[in-house]
Design a protein around this motif. Structure first.
Motif, mmCIF file in Angstrom:
data_model
loop_
_atom_site.group_PDB
_atom_site.id
_atom_site.type_symbol
_atom_site.label_atom_id
_atom_site.label_comp_id
_atom_site.label_asym_id
_atom_site.label_seq_id
_atom_site.Cartn_x
_atom_site.Cartn_y
_atom_site.Cartn_z
ATOM 1 N N GLU A 19 -6.759 -2.458 -6.034
ATOM 2 C CA GLU A 19 -7.176 -1.259 -5.309
ATOM 3 C C GLU A 19 -7.940 -0.291 -6.209
ATOM 4 O O GLU A 19 -8.909 0.328 -5.796
ATOM 5 N N GLU A 20 -7.492 -0.140 -7.450
ATOM 6 C CA GLU A 20 -8.113 0.826 -8.360
ATOM 7 C C GLU A 20 -9.472 0.377 -8.884
ATOM 8 O O GLU A 20 -10.396 1.174 -8.950
ATOM 9 N N LYS A 57 0.565 6.670 -6.901
ATOM 10 C CA LYS A 57 -0.586 7.560 -7.079
ATOM 11 C C LYS A 57 -0.237 9.024 -6.844
ATOM 12 O O LYS A 57 -0.794 9.906 -7.499
ATOM 13 N N LYS A 58 0.681 9.293 -5.938
ATOM 14 C CA LYS A 58 1.065 10.675 -5.643
ATOM 15 C C LYS A 58 1.989 11.264 -6.707
ATOM 16 O O LYS A 58 2.097 12.474 -6.834
ATOM 17 N N ILE A 61 2.043 1.718 -3.550
ATOM 18 C CA ILE A 61 0.893 2.135 -4.362
ATOM 19 C C ILE A 61 0.599 3.613 -4.135
ATOM 20 O O ILE A 61 0.347 4.360 -5.083
ATOM 21 N N ASN A 62 0.665 4.059 -2.900
ATOM 22 C CA ASN A 62 0.457 5.480 -2.605
ATOM 23 C C ASN A 62 1.533 6.340 -3.246
ATOM 24 O O ASN A 62 1.249 7.438 -3.734
ATOM 25 N N CYS A 63 2.771 5.855 -3.282
ATOM 26 C CA CYS A 63 3.862 6.575 -3.936
ATOM 27 C C CYS A 63 3.563 6.724 -5.429
ATOM 28 O O CYS A 63 3.760 7.798 -6.000
ATOM 29 N N LYS A 78 0.833 -1.204 0.000
ATOM 30 C CA LYS A 78 0.000 0.000 0.000
ATOM 31 C C LYS A 78 0.874 1.263 0.000
ATOM 32 O O LYS A 78 0.551 2.244 -0.664
ATOM 33 N N LYS A 79 2.010 1.205 0.694
ATOM 34 C CA LYS A 79 2.929 2.352 0.738
ATOM 35 C C LYS A 79 3.457 2.658 -0.665
ATOM 36 O O LYS A 79 3.568 3.823 -1.059
#
Length: 134
Positions: free
Chosen positions: A46-47, A19-20, A15-17, A12-13
């Motif tokens: 997730e998407e 997306k940001k 994936i957040n990177c 998740k970490k």
């Protein structure tokens, strides 16, 4: 940025990177079995809430809902990627995950494509994942 990954939940970490980042082309680098396809699977899950993600090892490209493109250059290589017109695909809106795309980096730079490179390293029972912007 570097992340220590001990379980699927830790992705998740990363994936957040992704997306940001403003970069929508993602080069995935790592040894065979390091988790490149697993990262794409978790991103797609997730998407768009879809579990059926496989590596396009022989097809070279899979396309998922939500404009998520997944390429694998392990068997076909950069020559096939280019001859099949895949470079033009990178202009399409969405996320473009490219497994084994290290050889493509110089071409991306030459044509002005910006990208995020994710390097996956195995260290014992954990993975170290580094996100680099180019």
């Amino acid at each position: 940025m570097k992340f220590e990954i001990k379980s699927i939940k830790d992705l998740k970490k990363v994936i957040n990177c992704i997306k940001k980042s403003s970069k929508k082309i993602i080069i995935l680098s790592g040894t065979l079995g390091s988790g490149k396809t697993t990262l794409v699977k978790e991103f797609v899950k997730e998407e768009i809430k879809k579990d059926e993600v496989t590596s396009p090892t022989f097809a070279i490209q899979n396309i998922y809902e939500g404009n998520i493109y997944h390429y694998d250059l392990f068997n076909k290589g950069i020559e096939d990627f280019l001859s099949l017109g895949m470079l033009e695909e990178l202009d399409k809106d969405g996320y473009h995950f490219i497994e084994w795309g290290e050889e493509l980096e110089d071409i991306l730079k030459r044509y002005g494509f910006e990208y995020l490179k994710i390097i996956i390293k195995l260290e014992g029972d954990k993975r170290i994942i580094e996100c680099q912007n180019f």
